[in-house]
Design a protein around this motif. Sequence first.
Motif, PDB file in Angstrom:
ATOM      1  N   PRO A  11      15.294  27.980  80.776  1.00 58.81           N
ATOM      2  CA  PRO A  11      15.934  26.506  80.961  1.00 58.81           C
ATOM      3  C   PRO A  11      16.258  26.364  82.423  1.00 58.81           C
ATOM      4  N   VAL A  15      15.659  22.511  83.938  1.00 61.79           N
ATOM      5  CA  VAL A  15      16.746  21.552  83.601  1.00 61.79           C
ATOM      6  C   VAL A  15      17.496  21.401  84.822  1.00 61.79           C
ATOM      7  N   ILE A  18      22.655  19.306  82.664  1.00 63.85           N
ATOM      8  CA  ILE A  18      23.137  18.802  81.024  1.00 63.85           C
ATOM      9  C   ILE A  18      24.563  18.150  81.187  1.00 63.85           C
ATOM     10  N   ASP A  25      23.903  24.460  74.041  1.00 53.96           N
ATOM     11  CA  ASP A  25      22.984  25.690  73.865  1.00 53.96           C
ATOM     12  C   ASP A  25      21.641  24.848  74.312  1.00 53.96           C
ATOM     13  N   THR A  26      20.712  25.453  74.972  1.00 56.83           N
ATOM     14  CA  THR A  26      19.474  24.750  75.459  1.00 56.83           C
ATOM     15  C   THR A  26      18.329  25.746  74.884  1.00 56.83           C
ATOM     16  N   VAL A  46      12.555  20.536  75.814  1.00 50.22           N
ATOM     17  CA  VAL A  46      13.880  21.113  76.086  1.00 50.22           C
ATOM     18  C   VAL A  46      14.771  20.429  75.034  1.00 50.22           C
ATOM     19  N   THR A  47      15.584  21.208  74.601  1.00 53.72           N
ATOM     20  CA  THR A  47      16.564  20.461  73.530  1.00 53.72           C
ATOM     21  C   THR A  47      17.681  20.986  73.873  1.00 53.72           C
ATOM     22  N   ALA A  48      18.777  20.247  74.041  1.00 52.68           N
ATOM     23  CA  ALA A  48      20.174  20.666  74.607  1.00 52.68           C
ATOM     24  C   ALA A  48      20.817  20.304  73.091  1.00 52.68           C
ATOM     25  N   SER A  55      22.216  16.457  69.485  1.00 54.22           N
ATOM     26  CA  SER A  55      21.240  16.978  70.486  1.00 54.22           C
ATOM     27  C   SER A  55      20.353  15.958  71.312  1.00 54.22           C
ATOM     28  N   SER A  57      16.497  15.639  73.499  1.00 54.64           N
ATOM     29  CA  SER A  57      15.228  16.574  73.875  1.00 54.64           C
ATOM     30  C   SER A  57      14.386  15.543  74.839  1.00 54.64           C
TER      31      SER A  57
END
Length: 186
Positions: A11, A15, A18, A25-26, A46-48, A55, A57
Amino acid sequence: LDENGNATLKPSDIVNSIVDNCAVDTLLSVSNFTCSDAGLTKEVTVTATDKYGNSDSKHVQINVIDTIKPIISLQDISIYFDDEGIAKLTRDDVNDKISDNCSVENVAFSQSEFSCSEAGLIVVNVTATDPSGNSRVKPINVSVIDTIRPSLTTKPATISLDQTGNALLRAKDVVESATDNCSIAD
């Protein structure tokens, strides 16, 4: 891609930042790439996600690139003339001495066919290229060797002595035929 043909995306590689009021959590939809991905653009999601399940994305385009050149570990090589007086250097002569992190797509020689007039030591450039277009050139010494014996057929001959008791016997008097894959010296 690395020397084993693999790449792992983290990540932190893609990234920038954030922002959330809690810890996050990524996750990446794809994080491992191989030679089969080389030259392709892969979409990675990419999902945080925070501890409450909130969340967001984003989609990122990842170019998978192989920049490692093939390895040529050839030493000097010997090849031999055939019955027609031709010696050929082929990929099979060098395959086990050329490698790449992905694969070797092409092997080319600056010269691959030799005639009898070229017997001896010749420097040949070997070029190996992988599917990503990375290439390496290495000069090697090629010994081009004739190991085929001439074929000789003889015939009986009668010679006469001259007045001094000497006679001259010439090759053409006893040689019916002589052949060789290259040539025969007189």
